[in-house]
Design a protein around this motif. Structure first.
Motif, PDB file in Angstrom:
ATOM      1  N   ASP A  71       0.845  -1.194   0.000  1.00 53.67           N
ATOM      2  CA  ASP A  71       0.000   0.000   0.000  1.00 53.67           C
ATOM      3  C   ASP A  71       0.881   1.245   0.000  1.00 53.67           C
ATOM      4  O   ASP A  71       1.794   1.364   0.825  1.00 53.67           O
ATOM      5  N   VAL A  72       0.609   2.152  -0.919  1.00 51.12           N
ATOM      6  CA  VAL A  72       1.368   3.393  -1.011  1.00 51.12           C
ATOM      7  C   VAL A  72       0.408   4.530  -1.332  1.00 51.12           C
ATOM      8  O   VAL A  72      -0.746   4.310  -1.692  1.00 51.12           O
ATOM      9  N   ASN A  73       0.905   5.742  -1.219  1.00 51.19           N
ATOM     10  CA  ASN A  73       0.113   6.922  -1.563  1.00 51.19           C
ATOM     11  C   ASN A  73       0.567   7.469  -2.908  1.00 51.19           C
ATOM     12  O   ASN A  73       1.726   7.849  -3.070  1.00 51.19           O
ATOM     13  N   ALA A  74      -0.337   7.486  -3.861  1.00 51.33           N
ATOM     14  CA  ALA A  74      -0.024   8.041  -5.175  1.00 51.33           C
ATOM     15  C   ALA A  74       0.058   9.557  -5.084  1.00 51.33           C
ATOM     16  O   ALA A  74      -0.535  10.185  -4.195  1.00 51.33           O
ATOM     17  N   ILE A  75       0.786  10.163  -6.018  1.00 53.17           N
ATOM     18  CA  ILE A  75       0.880  11.626  -6.024  1.00 53.17           C
ATOM     19  C   ILE A  75      -0.288  12.213  -6.799  1.00 53.17           C
ATOM     20  O   ILE A  75      -0.901  11.548  -7.647  1.00 53.17           O
ATOM     21  N   ARG A 125       7.387   6.818 -12.011  1.00 57.61           N
ATOM     22  CA  ARG A 125       7.433   5.576 -11.232  1.00 57.61           C
ATOM     23  C   ARG A 125       6.012   5.236 -10.819  1.00 57.61           C
ATOM     24  O   ARG A 125       5.331   6.027 -10.165  1.00 57.61           O
ATOM     25  N   PHE A 126       5.567   4.048 -11.206  1.00 57.23           N
ATOM     26  CA  PHE A 126       4.194   3.626 -10.935  1.00 57.23           C
ATOM     27  C   PHE A 126       4.075   3.016  -9.534  1.00 57.23           C
ATOM     28  O   PHE A 126       5.056   2.560  -8.948  1.00 57.23           O
ATOM     29  N   THR A 127       2.857   2.993  -9.027  1.00 51.50           N
ATOM     30  CA  THR A 127       2.606   2.345  -7.745  1.00 51.50           C
ATOM     31  C   THR A 127       2.854   0.845  -7.885  1.00 51.50           C
ATOM     32  O   THR A 127       2.764   0.291  -8.986  1.00 51.50           O
ATOM     33  N   PRO A 128       3.179   0.151  -6.770  1.00 56.12           N
ATOM     34  CA  PRO A 128       3.578  -1.257  -6.857  1.00 56.12           C
ATOM     35  C   PRO A 128       2.544  -2.196  -7.445  1.00 56.12           C
ATOM     36  O   PRO A 128       2.897  -3.261  -7.962  1.00 56.12           O
ATOM     37  N   SER A 129       1.272  -1.843  -7.379  1.00 58.35           N
ATOM     38  CA  SER A 129       0.241  -2.758  -7.879  1.00 58.35           C
ATOM     39  C   SER A 129       0.097  -2.731  -9.393  1.00 58.35           C
ATOM     40  O   SER A 129      -0.542  -3.620  -9.971  1.00 58.35           O
ATOM     41  N   VAL A 130       0.673  -1.742 -10.054  1.00 59.97           N
ATOM     42  CA  VAL A 130       0.463  -1.576 -11.492  1.00 59.97           C
ATOM     43  C   VAL A 130       1.230  -2.629 -12.287  1.00 59.97           C
ATOM     44  O   VAL A 130       2.408  -2.882 -12.056  1.00 59.97           O
ATOM     45  N   ILE A 184       0.309   6.693 -10.236  1.00 57.54           N
ATOM     46  CA  ILE A 184       1.650   7.244 -10.292  1.00 57.54           C
ATOM     47  C   ILE A 184       2.158   7.521  -8.880  1.00 57.54           C
ATOM     48  O   ILE A 184       1.562   8.277  -8.123  1.00 57.54           O
ATOM     49  N   LEU A 185       3.267   6.885  -8.557  1.00 57.26           N
ATOM     50  CA  LEU A 185       3.852   7.026  -7.232  1.00 57.26           C
ATOM     51  C   LEU A 185       4.773   8.234  -7.153  1.00 57.26           C
ATOM     52  O   LEU A 185       4.808   8.940  -6.138  1.00 57.26           O
ATOM     53  N   ALA A 186       5.527   8.477  -8.231  1.00 56.69           N
ATOM     54  CA  ALA A 186       6.499   9.576  -8.195  1.00 56.69           C
ATOM     55  C   ALA A 186       6.866  10.004  -9.604  1.00 56.69           C
ATOM     56  O   ALA A 186       6.800   9.219 -10.554  1.00 56.69           O
ATOM     57  N   ILE A 187       7.264  11.266  -9.708  1.00 54.44           N
ATOM     58  CA  ILE A 187       7.870  11.808 -10.926  1.00 54.44           C
ATOM     59  C   ILE A 187       9.344  12.015 -10.597  1.00 54.44           C
ATOM     60  O   ILE A 187       9.686  12.759  -9.671  1.00 54.44           O
TER      61      ILE A 187
END
Length: 252
Positions: free
Chosen positions: A126-130, A149-154, A241-244
């Motif tokens: 579980d992470v927080n997307a931007i 960088r995509f979230t881990p579930s993608v 999207i987790l990060a740019i």
């Protein structure tokens, strides 16, 4: 009392004996060795059951008995690399593509790849997307040069030959999948406790694939016919999207 190292070695040998019928680990009493088959069988049964849970669409296509047979063949020739059964099965798609008894079902490997990504999405961290609003400070030039960088579930499942999305939909609403319609791409992610998926057009799939390999946003879209504004709006809207990440070039 056994030393910690010796105890660890004993466990390693015991684990090795579960996948090698000819291996007799030291430290196991002679009267217990003949009972090792019970442990081996239980280990196989647990792995096969875990695979059936992870590859639900493959099971629906071939039936429980057939899947049990091919899963046992996979387990017998593929040692588990993790104590977590949820990690077992990453090699099954490739195994099925080369599994001669299933040669008359050439789409199984691609469907298994979809199943594995669905499975991994469910158990992803579980992470927080931007939020897209965070991009304002970058400006267009910095944004174009950055990577995503995509979230881990993608995950992205691509089949160049088989309609994998139609096969998934068939198992949802019963609409028959026409195998001759050609390949499809499926984008997979998780929302809360529910795994989602959708079909992607080829141009969008090419762009997402390029972004997943670390290409810059500009590179990814310049090499495809995807509509950058539309696709990026969709990816941010789905919170994928987790990060740019900006590239920092070394300065002399």
């Amino acid at each position: 009392m056994l030393a910690t190292m010796n105890y660890g070695m004993l466990l390693d040998r015991f684990a090795a004996s579960l996948v090698d019928d000819t291996f007799a680990p030291h430290g196991i009493a002679a009267e217990s060795r003949e009972r090792m088959d019970i442990y081996r069988n239980n280990a196989r049964i647990n792995r096969i059951a875990a695979l059936a849970d992870a590859f639900a669409n493959v099971v629906q296509l071939v039936g429980a008995d057939y899947f049990g047979a091919l899963a046992r063949a996979y387990v017998d020739c593929t040692p588990a690399h993790s104590a977590n059964l949820h990690d077992d099965g990453d090699g099954l798609p490739a195994f099925l593509r080369a599994f001669e008894p299933a040669a008359d079902l050439p789409f199984l490997g691609d469907v298994a790849e979809v199943d594995w990504l669905l499975h991994r999405a469910y158990f992803a961290e579980d992470v927080n997307a931007i939020d897209a609003s965070t991009l304002v400070e970058l400006g267009p030039d910095r944004f174009a040069a950055a990577s995503i960088r995509f979230t881990p579930s993608v995950g992205l499942a691509r089949s160049h030959r088989w309609p994998i999305a139609d096969i998934l939909q068939m198992h949802i609403d019963g609409t028959p999948a026409q195998l001759g319609t050609g390949g499809q791409t499926v984008l997979i992610w998780r929302e809360g406790f529910r795994v989602r998926w959708q079909t992607l057009a080829q141009a969008d799939a090419d762009a997402v694939s390029a972004l997943m390999t670390g290409r810059s946003i500009q590179e990814a879209f310049s090499q495809t016919e995807a509509d950058a504004s539309s696709l990026l709006t969709q990816l941010f809207g789905l919170r994928l999207i987790l990060a740019i990440e900006e590239r920092h070039e070394a300065r002399i």
